[in-house]
Design a protein around this motif. Structure first.
Motif, PDB file in Angstrom:
ATOM      1  N   ASP A   4      13.970   7.940  18.603  1.00  0.00           N
ATOM      2  CA  ASP A   4      14.611   9.222  18.388  1.00  0.00           C
ATOM      3  C   ASP A   4      14.163  10.157  19.508  1.00  0.00           C
ATOM      4  O   ASP A   4      12.987  10.513  19.583  1.00  0.00           O
ATOM      5  N   PRO A   5      15.068  10.553  20.424  1.00  0.00           N
ATOM      6  CA  PRO A   5      14.662  11.376  21.561  1.00  0.00           C
ATOM      7  C   PRO A   5      14.149  12.756  21.147  1.00  0.00           C
ATOM      8  O   PRO A   5      13.512  13.439  21.935  1.00  0.00           O
ATOM      9  N   ARG A   6      14.395  13.169  19.931  1.00  0.00           N
ATOM     10  CA  ARG A   6      13.918  14.474  19.460  1.00  0.00           C
ATOM     11  C   ARG A   6      12.436  14.450  19.115  1.00  0.00           C
ATOM     12  O   ARG A   6      11.822  15.493  18.937  1.00  0.00           O
ATOM     13  N   VAL A   7      11.852  13.247  18.992  1.00  0.00           N
ATOM     14  CA  VAL A   7      10.436  13.132  18.636  1.00  0.00           C
ATOM     15  C   VAL A   7       9.632  12.873  19.895  1.00  0.00           C
ATOM     16  O   VAL A   7       9.756  11.823  20.504  1.00  0.00           O
ATOM     17  N   PRO A   8       8.812  13.853  20.315  1.00  0.00           N
ATOM     18  CA  PRO A   8       7.996  13.644  21.516  1.00  0.00           C
ATOM     19  C   PRO A   8       7.028  12.486  21.301  1.00  0.00           C
ATOM     20  O   PRO A   8       6.452  12.331  20.229  1.00  0.00           O
ATOM     21  N   LEU A   9       6.854  11.666  22.325  1.00  0.00           N
ATOM     22  CA  LEU A   9       5.950  10.525  22.221  1.00  0.00           C
ATOM     23  C   LEU A   9       4.509  10.954  22.006  1.00  0.00           C
ATOM     24  O   LEU A   9       3.691  10.204  21.507  1.00  0.00           O
ATOM     25  N   THR A  10       4.196  12.184  22.355  1.00  0.00           N
ATOM     26  CA  THR A  10       2.825  12.661  22.227  1.00  0.00           C
ATOM     27  C   THR A  10       2.584  13.440  20.943  1.00  0.00           C
ATOM     28  O   THR A  10       1.473  13.887  20.701  1.00  0.00           O
ATOM     29  N   SER A  11       3.607  13.625  20.107  1.00  0.00           N
ATOM     30  CA  SER A  11       3.396  14.376  18.874  1.00  0.00           C
ATOM     31  C   SER A  11       2.512  13.564  17.927  1.00  0.00           C
ATOM     32  O   SER A  11       2.588  12.341  17.883  1.00  0.00           O
ATOM     33  N   PRO A  12       1.654  14.255  17.156  1.00  0.00           N
ATOM     34  CA  PRO A  12       0.776  13.522  16.245  1.00  0.00           C
ATOM     35  C   PRO A  12       1.592  12.876  15.120  1.00  0.00           C
ATOM     36  O   PRO A  12       2.637  13.397  14.725  1.00  0.00           O
ATOM     37  N   PRO A  13       1.120  11.730  14.631  1.00  0.00           N
ATOM     38  CA  PRO A  13       1.837  11.082  13.534  1.00  0.00           C
ATOM     39  C   PRO A  13       1.779  11.922  12.265  1.00  0.00           C
ATOM     40  O   PRO A  13       0.857  12.708  12.065  1.00  0.00           O
ATOM     41  N   ASP A  14       2.767  11.742  11.426  1.00  0.00           N
ATOM     42  CA  ASP A  14       2.773  12.311  10.089  1.00  0.00           C
ATOM     43  C   ASP A  14       1.462  11.884   9.404  1.00  0.00           C
ATOM     44  O   ASP A  14       1.004  10.761   9.609  1.00  0.00           O
ATOM     45  N   PRO A  15       0.804  12.758   8.604  1.00  0.00           N
ATOM     46  CA  PRO A  15      -0.494  12.411   8.001  1.00  0.00           C
ATOM     47  C   PRO A  15      -0.470  11.115   7.184  1.00  0.00           C
ATOM     48  O   PRO A  15      -1.394  10.311   7.271  1.00  0.00           O
TER      49      PRO A  15
END
Length: 148
Positions: A4-15
């Motif tokens: 999903d291109p809207r999700v940055p690869l560096t964003s932290p995972p969902d808890p």
């Protein structure tokens, strides 16, 4: 499934996903150690490899959002790994190939969890290229292309 291109690869995972990724990483590390014992002729646990946490982690929203199409092949590899037993060699692959594949899955999980890669010199990721059969001539980074 594609990333999903809207999700940055560096964003932290969902808890919740992060907890599953931690379990899958612990499982992957144990699998890498088991494979190293197999390569060296040591004793191994029963069942040989566990992949339930890996398969659950591959189904999380965090992993699916970052995937480029590799999840189906990775899940197939996880099922194959779980089917192996110490008294039955892995077909055309060597135990070093199994160790190489497990190391690739471990690296993938670390990256997905937002953790830095482990140095190549770590015990988990030192391979004997001469002992590889199925993955001869490949580098760990080449696995991602194989899974796509």
């Amino acid at each position: 499934a594609r990333r999903d291109p809207r999700v940055p690869l560096t964003s932290p995972p969902d808890p919740h996903d992060a907890a599953l990724l931690r379990l899958a990483l612990a499982e992957a590390q144990a699998n890498c150690r088991t494979a190293a014992r197999l390569v060296s002729g040591g004793t191994t646990p029963t069942p040989l490899f566990r992949t339930a946490a890996l398969r659950r982690a591959l189904a999380t929203r965090t992993v699916r959002a970052r995937a480029y199409g590799e999840l189906e092949a990775m899940d197939a590899d996880a099922r194959w790994i779980a089917s192996l037993s110490a008294d039955a060699p892995p077909g055309r692959a060597s135990w070093e190939d199994v160790r190489f594949l497990l190391g690739g899955l471990h690296r993938y999980l670390r990256r997905t969890a937002g953790l830095p890669p482990e140095p190549e010199a770590t015990v988990l990721h030192r391979y004997r290229p001469d002992a590889l059969r199925a993955f001869r001539g490949l580098e760990p980074a080449d696995l991602l292309g194989r899974w796509d």
